[in-house]
Each structure stands twice: as C-alpha cells, then as structure tokens.
Design an enzyme around this catalytic site. Structure first.
Site, PDB file in Angstrom:
ATOM      1  N   GLU A   1       0.833  -1.204   0.000  1.00 42.67           N
ATOM      2  CA  GLU A   1       0.000   0.000   0.000  1.00 42.67           C
ATOM      3  C   GLU A   1       0.872   1.261   0.000  1.00 42.67           C
ATOM      4  O   GLU A   1       1.842   1.350   0.765  1.00 42.67           O
ATOM      5  CB  GLU A   1      -0.883  -0.022   1.250  1.00 42.67           C
ATOM      6  CG  GLU A   1      -1.752   1.191   1.464  1.00 42.67           C
ATOM      7  CD  GLU A   1      -2.557   1.107   2.760  1.00 42.67           C
ATOM      8  OE1 GLU A   1      -3.497   1.886   2.929  1.00 42.67           O
ATOM      9  OE2 GLU A   1      -2.222   0.248   3.607  1.00 42.67           O
TER      10      GLU A   1
ATOM     11  N   LYS B   1      -9.065   2.482  -2.378  1.00 43.42           N
ATOM     12  CA  LYS B   1      -9.369   1.889  -1.081  1.00 43.42           C
ATOM     13  C   LYS B   1     -10.760   2.313  -0.614  1.00 43.42           C
ATOM     14  O   LYS B   1     -11.143   3.483  -0.744  1.00 43.42           O
ATOM     15  CB  LYS B   1      -8.311   2.322  -0.062  1.00 43.42           C
ATOM     16  CG  LYS B   1      -8.376   1.612   1.284  1.00 43.42           C
ATOM     17  CD  LYS B   1      -7.160   1.974   2.117  1.00 43.42           C
ATOM     18  CE  LYS B   1      -7.111   1.239   3.440  1.00 43.42           C
ATOM     19  NZ  LYS B   1      -5.871   1.538   4.194  1.00 43.42           N
TER      20      LYS B   1
ATOM     21  N   TYR C   1      -8.236   4.464  13.678  1.00 48.33           N
ATOM     22  CA  TYR C   1      -7.989   4.004  15.041  1.00 48.33           C
ATOM     23  C   TYR C   1      -6.492   3.744  15.210  1.00 48.33           C
ATOM     24  O   TYR C   1      -5.747   3.672  14.236  1.00 48.33           O
ATOM     25  CB  TYR C   1      -8.791   2.731  15.344  1.00 48.33           C
ATOM     26  CG  TYR C   1      -8.507   1.584  14.391  1.00 48.33           C
ATOM     27  CD1 TYR C   1      -7.474   0.687  14.636  1.00 48.33           C
ATOM     28  CD2 TYR C   1      -9.262   1.419  13.231  1.00 48.33           C
ATOM     29  CE1 TYR C   1      -7.204  -0.349  13.761  1.00 48.33           C
ATOM     30  CE2 TYR C   1      -8.996   0.384  12.355  1.00 48.33           C
ATOM     31  CZ  TYR C   1      -7.973  -0.503  12.614  1.00 48.33           C
ATOM     32  OH  TYR C   1      -7.694  -1.525  11.741  1.00 48.33           O
TER      33      TYR C   1
ATOM     34  N   CYS D   1      -5.383  -3.081   1.896  1.00 50.34           N
ATOM     35  CA  CYS D   1      -5.189  -3.221   3.348  1.00 50.34           C
ATOM     36  C   CYS D   1      -6.500  -3.429   4.106  1.00 50.34           C
ATOM     37  O   CYS D   1      -7.054  -4.518   4.106  1.00 50.34           O
ATOM     38  CB  CYS D   1      -4.409  -2.029   3.893  1.00 50.34           C
ATOM     39  SG  CYS D   1      -3.541  -2.416   5.446  1.00 50.34           S
TER      40      CYS D   1
ATOM     41  N   SER E   1       0.822  -3.137   6.899  1.00 46.04           N
ATOM     42  CA  SER E   1       0.250  -3.530   8.186  1.00 46.04           C
ATOM     43  C   SER E   1       1.340  -3.538   9.246  1.00 46.04           C
ATOM     44  O   SER E   1       2.216  -4.404   9.237  1.00 46.04           O
ATOM     45  CB  SER E   1      -0.384  -4.919   8.065  1.00 46.04           C
ATOM     46  OG  SER E   1      -1.002  -5.306   9.261  1.00 46.04           O
TER      47      SER E   1
ATOM     48  N   LYS F   1       0.585 -10.640  15.938  1.00 47.15           N
ATOM     49  CA  LYS F   1      -0.394 -10.223  14.933  1.00 47.15           C
ATOM     50  C   LYS F   1      -0.349 -11.097  13.683  1.00 47.15           C
ATOM     51  O   LYS F   1      -1.386 -11.324  13.035  1.00 47.15           O
ATOM     52  CB  LYS F   1      -0.141  -8.756  14.556  1.00 47.15           C
ATOM     53  CG  LYS F   1      -1.143  -8.162  13.581  1.00 47.15           C
ATOM     54  CD  LYS F   1      -0.813  -6.693  13.322  1.00 47.15           C
ATOM     55  CE  LYS F   1      -1.770  -6.036  12.351  1.00 47.15           C
ATOM     56  NZ  LYS F   1      -1.411  -4.614  12.113  1.00 47.15           N
TER      57      LYS F   1
ATOM     58  N   LEU G   1      24.935   3.606  29.988  1.00 49.54           N
ATOM     59  CA  LEU G   1      24.947   2.294  30.642  1.00 49.54           C
ATOM     60  C   LEU G   1      24.915   2.476  32.152  1.00 49.54           C
ATOM     61  O   LEU G   1      25.823   3.065  32.727  1.00 49.54           O
ATOM     62  CB  LEU G   1      26.190   1.506  30.242  1.00 49.54           C
ATOM     63  CG  LEU G   1      26.357   1.181  28.755  1.00 49.54           C
ATOM     64  CD1 LEU G   1      27.639   0.388  28.525  1.00 49.54           C
ATOM     65  CD2 LEU G   1      25.149   0.416  28.225  1.00 49.54           C
TER      66      LEU G   1
ATOM     67  N   GLY H   1      24.197  -0.273  34.271  1.00 45.73           N
ATOM     68  CA  GLY H   1      24.336  -1.555  34.937  1.00 45.73           C
ATOM     69  C   GLY H   1      23.015  -2.261  35.111  1.00 45.73           C
ATOM     70  O   GLY H   1      22.964  -3.402  35.576  1.00 45.73           O
TER      71      GLY H   1
ATOM     72  N   ASP I   1      17.545  -2.519  31.601  1.00 44.17           N
ATOM     73  CA  ASP I   1      17.010  -1.745  30.470  1.00 44.17           C
ATOM     74  C   ASP I   1      18.117  -1.213  29.569  1.00 44.17           C
ATOM     75  O   ASP I   1      18.056  -1.346  28.346  1.00 44.17           O
ATOM     76  CB  ASP I   1      16.155  -0.585  30.979  1.00 44.17           C
ATOM     77  CG  ASP I   1      14.960  -1.053  31.786  1.00 44.17           C
ATOM     78  OD1 ASP I   1      14.338  -2.048  31.390  1.00 44.17           O
ATOM     79  OD2 ASP I   1      14.669  -0.431  32.822  1.00 44.17           O
TER      80      ASP I   1
ATOM     81  N   GLU J   1       7.843   1.890  33.210  1.00 48.29           N
ATOM     82  CA  GLU J   1       8.265   3.169  33.777  1.00 48.29           C
ATOM     83  C   GLU J   1       7.549   4.338  33.113  1.00 48.29           C
ATOM     84  O   GLU J   1       7.084   5.264  33.786  1.00 48.29           O
ATOM     85  CB  GLU J   1       9.781   3.319  33.603  1.00 48.29           C
ATOM     86  CG  GLU J   1      10.598   2.291  34.358  1.00 48.29           C
ATOM     87  CD  GLU J   1      12.067   2.305  33.973  1.00 48.29           C
ATOM     88  OE1 GLU J   1      12.864   1.681  34.690  1.00 48.29           O
ATOM     89  OE2 GLU J   1      12.400   2.935  32.947  1.00 48.29           O
TER      90      GLU J   1
END
Length: 568
Positions: free
Chosen positions: A48, A120, A126, A156, A193, A199, A314, A316, A319, A425
């Site tokens: 698309e 289309k 949404y 699509c 998509s 999915k 970094l 430690g 994450d 977080e």
C-alpha cells in the site's frame, strides 16, 4: 512479441520504502518487479502506498508531493515496459469538488503506461491510523481482468471486515463480499500492516478463513522495515481456494514471493529456501518477535534519519543492557558508544556489569563520573534551596546531569542518543524529563519490564552465552539515585504492575474491573492515578518503537489537562 500474461503467478514485492523518497522507492519497486519477471510472474504487486512510503502522514497535504508521485509512477511505468504488469500504491487526487482531496489508490503499470486505478474503500481511523484525514472512501467493486482471470483488487483495511471472522466489525460494508458478487475469482490485497507481537498469526488465520469461505485464492503483500515509530514485519502471504498457504514472505526482510493461484493443491506452498534476517521462522515466540522488531526498527530509524552511530547510557541495569545489545545488533558494535556515568550512589556491581556487558557485545565505553557536576549544582542551587531538605529534586538533578552529558556526546559525535526507559516506567512516570528521557529514539518504550527480562533471558539462551550479565538480571532493579534505593520503594512488584497496566492500557479495563479480577484496590487506584498524572511526560518523550497492540505513540491520544473519576 511479449509472451502472454500468466495471471496465475502473482509476485508479492515485499519491499522497505522510505517515506517521501520517490526515486528510491521507485528503484526498489523496479528491482523487485524485474526479479518477478525473471521468475515468470504474470503480475507483480507492491504494498500500500509503496511509491510514497507508508505512513506519509501530512506529506499528503502537499499537492506538489502528490503530483511528483504521479510523475514518478509514469517514469517507473516506462522503465518497466518490458516487465509483467505491476500494481503500485500511491495517493491519487480526488477530481470531485466534494470530500477529501485524495484517494488511497493502486495503479496498474503496463506496457509503459499508467493504466487502471483501484481505490481503497475502508479507511482506518484508530490506533496509529488517521486515513480519513486525507482520503475519500471509494464505493464499488474493482476488478482487474488479466490473462483470463478476474482479480478483485483491495487495499489493506478492505480485507479486515469479514462478518464471520470478527465478533464485532468496524464497518457496515465488506469490500470482499462485493468483489465476490462482482465475479472475482481471486483476491489481491496491497497492505502496509504495522507489526505488533502475535499479529501475524491472526493475519494468517483471518486470510485463510476468508479464502475457504469464498473458495477463492487470496494474495496479500505487506511491506517490511521501520518508518518512525512503526515496524513492518513483511510476511506477505498467499492462500489457495482451500485456505491453505501457497506462499509466505520472510519476516523482517525483503522478499519476492511467487504465488501460483491456479494451483489448488494444498501442498502448493513455495518451499524454496529462505534465510530470515533476524529471527527464524521456527522461532516465533514473543521474545524472538519483539527482538527482531526492535533490531529492525532501531536500524531503520537511525539509518533513515541520516545517522550511522548511536550513544547509550549504561547504568548496569537490565534496560540499558538490553537497549545497548539491540543497538549493537542493529548498527554493528563499532557504531555504538556505551557511556558510564557513576555517581557516589552507584554500586561497584553496576559499574562492573556495565563493563562486562560492553565486552560481551563488543562496544566501546567511556566513563564520565558525575560527582563534580553534582557538587557544582548543589553549590549553585544552595541559596535557592536554603531551608529545604534533600528530596526527589536532587535525584532528578542527577538524571539531568547524565542527560546533558549524553546529549553533549551525541552533538559532538553526530550520533543518535538512544533512551533506555521501558513501558512500565513510562506508564507511571517513573522517569525524569530531560534526564533519562533524553534521546532521539526510545528503543524499548513499548516493552514492559517483565518482557525486558524475558527477552534478555531469551537472548542469552539463543546465543548460548551470557550476552546480558547474569547479575544484571538477578539483582533488584534500582535507579541508584540515593543509598539502598530500589524500584519497589516507589512501585508495586513489576509482575503485578505490568498485569495491571496491560489490563488498563491495552484492554481498556477500569479500576473496578481490575480490582474484580483479584488485584488490591489501593494498588490499582494508585497505579491508574500515576498513569493519568504522567501524561505530560509521555507527550515529551522520544518516539518509541511500537511492538504491542497499544503503544504511547501516534496511536495514544490522551489529553494532558483532564479530570477523570476514580474508576477510570
């Protein structure tokens, strides 16, 4: 003479377009279309809006840009004059003086000309989609008669509204049903998509179900690659009239998939050997999928924004360790700088873990202690803070010192700073504006903390060696901004927190519904209040790569200044 069109062999051109790069995208289409021709395809199909790249967003408001896309299409048609017909997606001006200014269109490039147009019908509005902002919906079945076949062309969303597959449909009209009534003997769908974990299984189930229901072959082409916060996984598909697969594209990689829609043998799948760029087709667990999406999304975001190198702070912790590992995989270890910024509160273990991680993934490190800057800030602010005690203000100053240092390195080196905060977080605001939230891309901003640990475990198991240090995964998570601090001083345990957040953010459950599921009422209401209060932070966060059904990105449209009840 040109050989007759063999319309039973359709090539799905799974390409990675760059939004706005008309020349580059045309070159990708041409290269893939020529391969399709060499492999005997009678029709090639792009994703698309492939010529302009998806999502083009407000570039579509430029009439000059739209006009240039048609000039590019005409030039591409000339270059492909000797190749099989190609369906190419692009925006088309709406000639009417009513309605939206454009159609979301696919045009047939054949024999050197821009020919038949297919528009289309269903326009999603949404999550990350806002197509009604730009496009006018088309009404009516659109068939391409080619080589004795009547191909129903859809774009699509047009294929996502089957009344027997969905309990609740978004739209009153099903374009596939209209195509079948008009006499289509196969369905062709051009898609873009975006990826979310799991999915692709839903997509395969849905398309196979529609093929069986209508007893027609279906081919579906999807783009791959990252554009802004979205990642596209490819995995183009073909099904025969029995609903059995006859073609499947690679995941997170380019492909040209040939689907023989004239073969109703359920064993007709194209079994040619494939090498998958990031995750193998046998390894489609959530951890593998998310890792593949984040690596691809990071690579394309950095590359398409004109960078080649990245900077990662970094700490430690888990994450920053996972973010650095993703960056090294995506960009190459020699293009990633890991920066240690210890304070008086940093443990020796955290420093050692950071250095061990860097050695494991092969990146360069730089150590910049922040205690001198902390003392300077204390002295500067002492008159203004006279008579007050130390609190979270001083903790945030540490985070902002680190953010300043990282941004200075980013500026000086021309490298993109990657922020390292996770979805848990960011949901509750356990992060510092202009501190650890600094950066150009938030790599794991849509990954809950518990999934961060799962991916780290999966990575170590898959590689057969400790990429992420074991001590990083077993110690209590901490921001280390004061003595003996842990995350659970301020937050519920992450397994509880993530469950509550998933129910509220992705399932839209209220506090009462979550409490009824067995969660502590006080904890639930506190968490949901934190989510609401953190909205102003999220609005200022770096773009984050979307991997779940609902991310804090273009699809999250909550107000900042709002008052809601305790049951929200």
């Amino acid at each position: 003479m040109r050989p007759p069109v063999n319309a039973v062999k359709i090539a799905l051109l799974q390409i990675n377009p760059l939004v706005g790069d008309l020349a580059g995208n045309a070159a990708l289409i041409a290269e893939a279309a020529c391969e399709a021709g060499r492999r005997g395809a009678g029709l090639a199909v792009t994703p698309e809006l492939a010529l302009v790249g998806y999502l083009p967003r407000d570039l579509l408001l430029s009439s000059a840009f739209v006009a240039q896309s048609w000039e590019a299409a005409a030039e591409l048609a000339g270059k492909l004059a000797s190749q099989p017909p190609v369906l190419v997606g692009l925006p088309e001006p709406n000639p009417s003086d009513e309605g939206r200014p454009l159609f979301n269109t696919a045009v047939l490039l054949h024999e050197g000309r821009v020919g038949q147009r297919f528009r289309k019908e269903l326009l999603p509005t949404y999550d990350v989609f806002d197509e009604d902002r730009y496009f006018e919906p088309y009404h009516g079945a659109q068939l391409l008669e080619l080589g004795g076949r009547r191909l129903g062309i859809s774009i699509c969303e047009d294929i996502w509204n089957d009344r027997d597959f969905w309990k609740r449909r978004r739209y009153h009209h099903d374009p596939v049903e209209a195509l079948m009534r008009a006499g289509a003997d196969a369905i062709v769908n051009l898609s873009a998509s975006p990826f979310s974990v799991g999915k692709h299984r839903l997509r395969e189930e849905m398309l196979g179900s529609i093929a069986r229901k209508h007893r027609v072959p279906i081919v579906y082409v999807n783009q791959w690659g990252g554009n802004d916060d979205l990642v596209f996984d490819g995995r183009s598909l073909g099904f025969n009239a029995l609903g059995a697969p006859i073609g499947r594209g690679r995941e997170f990689a380019p492909d040209v998939v040939i689907c023989d829609i004239g073969n109703d043998n359920i064993d007709g799948i194209d079994n040619r050997e494939r090498t998958v760029a990031v995750a193998t087709e046998d390894d489609t667990g959530a951890e593998s999928e998310i890792w593949g999406a984040l690596v691809l999304g990071t690579y394309d975001y950095v590359r398409k924004c004109g960078f080649s190198d990245a900077v990662v702070g970094l700490s430690g912790g888990i994450d920053s360790a996972l973010t650095a590992a993703i960056a090294a995989e995506a960009l190459g270890a020699d293009h990633v700088l890991g920066v240690l910024m210890p304070s008086p509160y940093s443990s020796r273990g955290s420093i050692d873990d950071s250095l061990e991680l860097a050695a494991n993934i092969g990146i360069q490190t730089l150590t910049l202690p922040i205690e001198p800057a902390m003392r300077a800030m204390d002295a500067t602010l002492a008159p203004a803070f006279s008579g007050t005690g130390r609190d979270v203000t001083e903790e945030n100053i540490q985070a902002r010192i680190r953010g300043n240092l990282l941004m200075a390195l980013s500026n000086k080196r021309g490298a993109l700073l990657l922020s390292t905060g996770n979805k848990s977080e960011l949901s509750v605001g356990y992060c510092t504006l202009y501190g650890d939230m600094s950066g150009g891309l938030a790599v794991i901003a849509d990954v809950p903390k518990t999934m961060v640990y799962r991916i780290a475990r999966w990575l170590n198991d898959t590689r057969g060696r400790p990429v992420i240090p074991e001590s990083t995964m077993t110690k209590a998570p901490s921001a280390e901004l004061r003595p003996n601090q842990t995350d659970q001083d301020s937050l519920p345990p992450y397994d509880v927190l993530d469950d509550i957040l998933q129910r509220h953010i992705e399932q839209h459950q209220t506090a009462d519904q979550i409490i009824a599921a067995g969660f502590d009422a006080e904890t639930v209401r506190r968490v949901l209040r934190m989510v609401r209060l953190a909205e102003f932070k999220r609005k200022q966060a770096a773009p984050g790569l979307k991997v779940t059904d609902r991310a804090f990105g273009t699809g999250w449209r909550m107000p900042i200044a709002a008052r809601t009840g305790p049951d929200s």
